[in-house]
Design a protein around this motif. Structure first.
Motif, PDB file in Angstrom:
ATOM      1  N   GLU A 121       0.852  -1.193   0.000  1.00 16.81           N
ATOM      2  CA  GLU A 121       0.000   0.000   0.000  1.00 16.81           C
ATOM      3  C   GLU A 121       0.882   1.236   0.000  1.00 16.81           C
ATOM      4  N   ASP A 155       1.448   5.229   0.982  1.00 20.00           N
ATOM      5  CA  ASP A 155       1.059   6.400   1.763  1.00 20.00           C
ATOM      6  C   ASP A 155       1.640   7.613   1.036  1.00 20.00           C
ATOM      7  N   GLU A 163       2.904  10.627   3.190  1.00 20.17           N
ATOM      8  CA  GLU A 163       4.151  10.378   3.910  1.00 20.17           C
ATOM      9  C   GLU A 163       5.346  10.395   2.961  1.00 20.17           C
TER      10      GLU A 163
END
Length: 257
Positions: A149, A151, A154
């Motif tokens: 996954e 982010d 981030e």
């Protein structure tokens, strides 16, 4: 003698609303309503509702010639404005392409001679190839954790890299921050359907440029890359032809504008 008001029934009032009375009968009803304010208010409400329903279900009138001409003029103006916005967005790209063409033809101050036509891979492409080789070593290793996954926030906060919007049908095999000569880059490995395993590498190149998506041949692999602003994006496909890879690069670049 029976009063006119006594001769008016509820059926007469309904027939009045439905316009089913002749002129003499309508006069009798109207004379009755002039003395019966409650009945008159009810009849007026029924007439108002009837007109609303007629307007709701009525066909819209056909536009006249002046309205058609105005609509056509507005449609052309909107299309012209959209084309103008596209041209304005492409002006910096066109300027860079023109400068590159002038240099390649030897017509500008940065002209390049034919003796240097064969060039090594662009630094960001070389970094992407290195990142791909590292990811191919990592993937089979059970001791190396894989990330499935992304982010985005981030990654952008840590590297300053804005990632494009990837195809939702692609499956993420791994995503890592990879060191390169240009600084930390982001290497993402996808399972991308007919393209097989697809590597996307993004890094801040250190200069500002706009480079349209294009495909180069490096060894047995097709490599597509483009740059928008300070970030370069490189795609390396396991399978697929040049046109398919170029189309994907163009689609990804359009999500960054």
């Amino acid at each position: 003698m029976q009063q006119a008001s006594d001769a008016i029934s509820e059926l007469d009032l309904n027939a009045y609303v439905d316009d089913q009375l002749d002129d003499w009968q309508r006069l009798r009803v109207e004379e009755y309503l002039s003395h019966q304010p409650d009945a008159a208010a009810r009849v007026m409400q029924d007439l108002h509702l009837k007109r609303e329903l007629r307007l709701c279900f009525a066909r819209a009138p056909e536009p006249n010639s002046a309205q058609r001409a105005a609509g056509l003029s507005l449609s052309r103006a909107l299309k012209r404005d959209e084309r103008l916005r596209r041209v304005v967005r492409l002006v910096p790209v066109g300027a860079l392409l023109l400068a590159g063409w002038l240099a390649n033809e030897g017509l500008g101050p940065l002209s390049v001679g034919k003796v240097v036509a064969s060039q090594p891979p662009h630094p960001v492409v070389a970094a992407a190839i290195s990142a791909r080789e590292a990811s191919m070593i990592r993937l089979p290793m059970r001791s190396q954790p894989q990330i499935h996954e992304l982010d985005r926030d981030e990654l952008r906060a840590s590297t300053g890299i804005l990632l494009p919007r990837f195809d939702s049908n692609w499956s993420i095999r791994d995503a890592q921050v990879f060191p390169s000569p240009q600084g930390p880059g982001i290497e993402i490995v996808f399972d991308a359907g007919s393209l097989g395993r697809l590597n996307h590498f993004a890094v801040r190149s250190g200069d500002f440029a706009v480079t349209l998506p294009h495909v180069e041949q490096h060894g047995a692999r097709n490599v597509a890359w483009f740059q928008i602003g300070e970030t370069a994006h490189v795609l390396i496909a396991e399978h697929g032809d040049r046109d398919e890879l170029l189309k994907i690069a163009e689609d990804l670049s359009s999500t960054l504008y």
